[in-house]
Design a protein around this motif. Structure first.
Motif, PDB file in Angstrom:
ATOM      1  N   MET A  53      -8.538   6.954  -2.290  1.00 17.80           N
ATOM      2  CA  MET A  53      -8.127   5.791  -1.526  1.00 17.80           C
ATOM      3  C   MET A  53      -7.163   4.959  -2.367  1.00 17.80           C
ATOM      4  SD  MET A  53     -11.434   4.638   0.814  1.00 17.80           S
ATOM      5  CE  MET A  53     -11.532   3.078   0.131  1.00 17.80           C
ATOM      6  N   THR A  54      -6.322   4.237  -1.662  1.00 17.89           N
ATOM      7  CA  THR A  54      -5.320   3.412  -2.335  1.00 17.89           C
ATOM      8  C   THR A  54      -5.777   1.956  -2.399  1.00 17.89           C
ATOM      9  OG1 THR A  54      -4.169   2.942  -0.282  1.00 17.89           O
ATOM     10  CG2 THR A  54      -3.474   4.906  -1.481  1.00 17.89           C
ATOM     11  N   VAL A  55      -5.044   1.153  -3.167  1.00 19.71           N
ATOM     12  CA  VAL A  55      -5.357  -0.262  -3.319  1.00 19.71           C
ATOM     13  C   VAL A  55      -5.387  -0.955  -1.962  1.00 19.71           C
ATOM     14  CG1 VAL A  55      -4.460  -2.454  -4.200  1.00 19.71           C
ATOM     15  CG2 VAL A  55      -4.485  -0.456  -5.677  1.00 19.71           C
ATOM     16  N   GLU A  56      -4.371  -0.717  -1.149  1.00 20.08           N
ATOM     17  CA  GLU A  56      -4.300  -1.403   0.144  1.00 20.08           C
ATOM     18  C   GLU A  56      -5.468  -1.015   1.050  1.00 20.08           C
ATOM     19  OE1 GLU A  56      -1.074  -2.353   3.651  1.00 20.08           O
ATOM     20  OE2 GLU A  56      -0.398  -1.636   1.697  1.00 20.08           O
ATOM     21  N   ARG A  57      -5.867   0.234   0.980  1.00 18.81           N
ATOM     22  CA  ARG A  57      -6.993   0.683   1.811  1.00 18.81           C
ATOM     23  C   ARG A  57      -8.300   0.055   1.328  1.00 18.81           C
ATOM     24  NH1 ARG A  57      -7.883   6.610   4.030  1.00 18.81           N
ATOM     25  NH2 ARG A  57      -9.364   6.034   5.635  1.00 18.81           N
ATOM     26  N   TYR A  58      -8.484  -0.017   0.008  1.00 17.12           N
ATOM     27  CA  TYR A  58      -9.665  -0.690  -0.530  1.00 17.12           C
ATOM     28  C   TYR A  58      -9.706  -2.155  -0.109  1.00 17.12           C
ATOM     29  CZ  TYR A  58     -11.817   2.761  -3.649  1.00 17.12           C
ATOM     30  OH  TYR A  58     -12.487   3.837  -4.158  1.00 17.12           O
ATOM     31  N   ILE A  59      -8.552  -2.818  -0.125  1.00 13.00           N
ATOM     32  CA  ILE A  59      -8.492  -4.225   0.280  1.00 13.00           C
ATOM     33  C   ILE A  59      -8.948  -4.377   1.723  1.00 13.00           C
ATOM     34  CG2 ILE A  59      -6.910  -6.145   0.780  1.00 13.00           C
ATOM     35  CD1 ILE A  59      -5.347  -5.263  -1.727  1.00 13.00           C
ATOM     36  N   ARG A  60      -8.504  -3.505   2.593  1.00 18.21           N
ATOM     37  CA  ARG A  60      -8.913  -3.570   4.001  1.00 18.21           C
ATOM     38  C   ARG A  60     -10.407  -3.355   4.151  1.00 18.21           C
ATOM     39  NH1 ARG A  60      -4.198   0.228   6.498  1.00 18.21           N
ATOM     40  NH2 ARG A  60      -2.456  -1.164   6.066  1.00 18.21           N
ATOM     41  N   VAL A  61     -10.948  -2.377   3.440  1.00 21.33           N
ATOM     42  CA  VAL A  61     -12.376  -2.071   3.533  1.00 21.33           C
ATOM     43  C   VAL A  61     -13.216  -3.235   2.984  1.00 21.33           C
ATOM     44  CG1 VAL A  61     -14.197  -0.556   2.649  1.00 21.33           C
ATOM     45  CG2 VAL A  61     -12.075   0.423   3.502  1.00 21.33           C
ATOM     46  N   ILE A  62     -12.844  -3.741   1.814  1.00 16.83           N
ATOM     47  CA  ILE A  62     -13.598  -4.831   1.195  1.00 16.83           C
ATOM     48  C   ILE A  62     -13.505  -6.104   2.039  1.00 16.83           C
ATOM     49  CG2 ILE A  62     -13.692  -6.353  -0.830  1.00 16.83           C
ATOM     50  CD1 ILE A  62     -12.809  -3.860  -2.477  1.00 16.83           C
ATOM     51  N   ALA A  63     -12.317  -6.432   2.530  1.00 15.37           N
ATOM     52  CA  ALA A  63     -12.156  -7.633   3.366  1.00 15.37           C
ATOM     53  C   ALA A  63     -12.973  -7.500   4.650  1.00 15.37           C
ATOM     54  CB  ALA A  63     -10.683  -7.858   3.693  1.00 15.37           C
ATOM     55  N   GLY A  64     -12.942  -6.335   5.268  1.00 10.65           N
ATOM     56  CA  GLY A  64     -13.738  -6.124   6.479  1.00 10.65           C
ATOM     57  C   GLY A  64     -15.225  -6.266   6.215  1.00 10.65           C
ATOM     58  N   LEU A  65     -15.689  -5.715   5.098  1.00  8.27           N
ATOM     59  CA  LEU A  65     -17.096  -5.831   4.727  1.00  8.27           C
ATOM     60  C   LEU A  65     -17.476  -7.289   4.477  1.00  8.27           C
ATOM     61  CD1 LEU A  65     -19.756  -4.390   3.943  1.00  8.27           C
ATOM     62  CD2 LEU A  65     -18.871  -4.370   1.604  1.00  8.27           C
ATOM     63  N   PHE A  66     -16.638  -8.024   3.737  1.00  2.07           N
ATOM     64  CA  PHE A  66     -16.911  -9.438   3.469  1.00  2.07           C
ATOM     65  C   PHE A  66     -16.972 -10.239   4.761  1.00  2.07           C
ATOM     66  CE2 PHE A  66     -15.180  -9.749  -1.169  1.00  2.07           C
ATOM     67  CZ  PHE A  66     -16.279  -9.051  -1.618  1.00  2.07           C
ATOM     68  N   ILE A  67     -16.071  -9.971   5.685  1.00  2.00           N
ATOM     69  CA  ILE A  67     -16.056 -10.699   6.957  1.00  2.00           C
ATOM     70  C   ILE A  67     -17.317 -10.402   7.757  1.00  2.00           C
ATOM     71  CG2 ILE A  67     -14.915 -10.824   9.208  1.00  2.00           C
ATOM     72  CD1 ILE A  67     -12.244 -10.623   7.661  1.00  2.00           C
ATOM     73  N   LEU A  68     -17.705  -9.137   7.847  1.00  2.00           N
ATOM     74  CA  LEU A  68     -18.913  -8.785   8.592  1.00  2.00           C
ATOM     75  C   LEU A  68     -20.166  -9.414   7.979  1.00  2.00           C
ATOM     76  CD1 LEU A  68     -18.274  -5.035   9.454  1.00  2.00           C
ATOM     77  CD2 LEU A  68     -18.291  -6.982  11.015  1.00  2.00           C
ATOM     78  N   VAL A  69     -20.276  -9.373   6.656  1.00  2.00           N
ATOM     79  CA  VAL A  69     -21.442  -9.962   5.995  1.00  2.00           C
ATOM     80  C   VAL A  69     -21.478 -11.472   6.196  1.00  2.00           C
ATOM     81  CG1 VAL A  69     -22.493 -10.414   3.736  1.00  2.00           C
ATOM     82  CG2 VAL A  69     -21.722  -8.123   4.311  1.00  2.00           C
ATOM     83  N   SER A  70     -20.339 -12.139   6.053  1.00  2.00           N
ATOM     84  CA  SER A  70     -20.334 -13.589   6.227  1.00  2.00           C
ATOM     85  C   SER A  70     -20.603 -13.984   7.673  1.00  2.00           C
ATOM     86  CB  SER A  70     -19.028 -14.204   5.715  1.00  2.00           C
ATOM     87  OG  SER A  70     -17.930 -13.759   6.474  1.00  2.00           O
ATOM     88  N   LEU A  71     -20.192 -13.153   8.631  1.00  2.00           N
ATOM     89  CA  LEU A  71     -20.536 -13.425  10.025  1.00  2.00           C
ATOM     90  C   LEU A  71     -22.037 -13.250  10.256  1.00  2.00           C
ATOM     91  CD1 LEU A  71     -17.593 -11.781  11.988  1.00  2.00           C
ATOM     92  CD2 LEU A  71     -18.135 -14.211  11.819  1.00  2.00           C
TER      93      LEU A  71
END
Length: 74
Positions: free
Chosen positions: A1-19
């Motif tokens: 996986m690339t940096v940009e893909r990791y950023i998308r995955v991590i940001a999505g995970l953070f958003i779901l957890v905070s919701l």
């Protein structure tokens, strides 16, 4: 996986957890203030799109994550 893909995955995970932590109907509800983290992640994604600067990308690159996938890797 690339940096940009990791950023998308991590940001999505953070958003779901905070919701999960910030929405009152959630079984994991803690406080409505958890939604502030959702806004923080969203603002970081927005400024990354405009400026191409992301602190998470710097961290991932230092950890050795490649910027681009090799063309022959598929």
């Amino acid at each position: 996986m690339t940096v940009e893909r990791y950023i998308r995955v991590i940001a999505g995970l953070f958003i779901l957890v905070s919701l999960l932590l910030g929405v009152e109907g959630s079984p994991l509800f803690v406080s409505k203030w958890a939604l502030a983290f959702t806004a923080f992640v969203g603002l970081n994604l927005f400024q990354f799109g405009l400026t191409n600067f992301c602190p998470m990308a710097i961290i991932l690159r230092k950890l050795g994550v490649p910027d681009q996938a090799l063309a022959c890797s598929r």
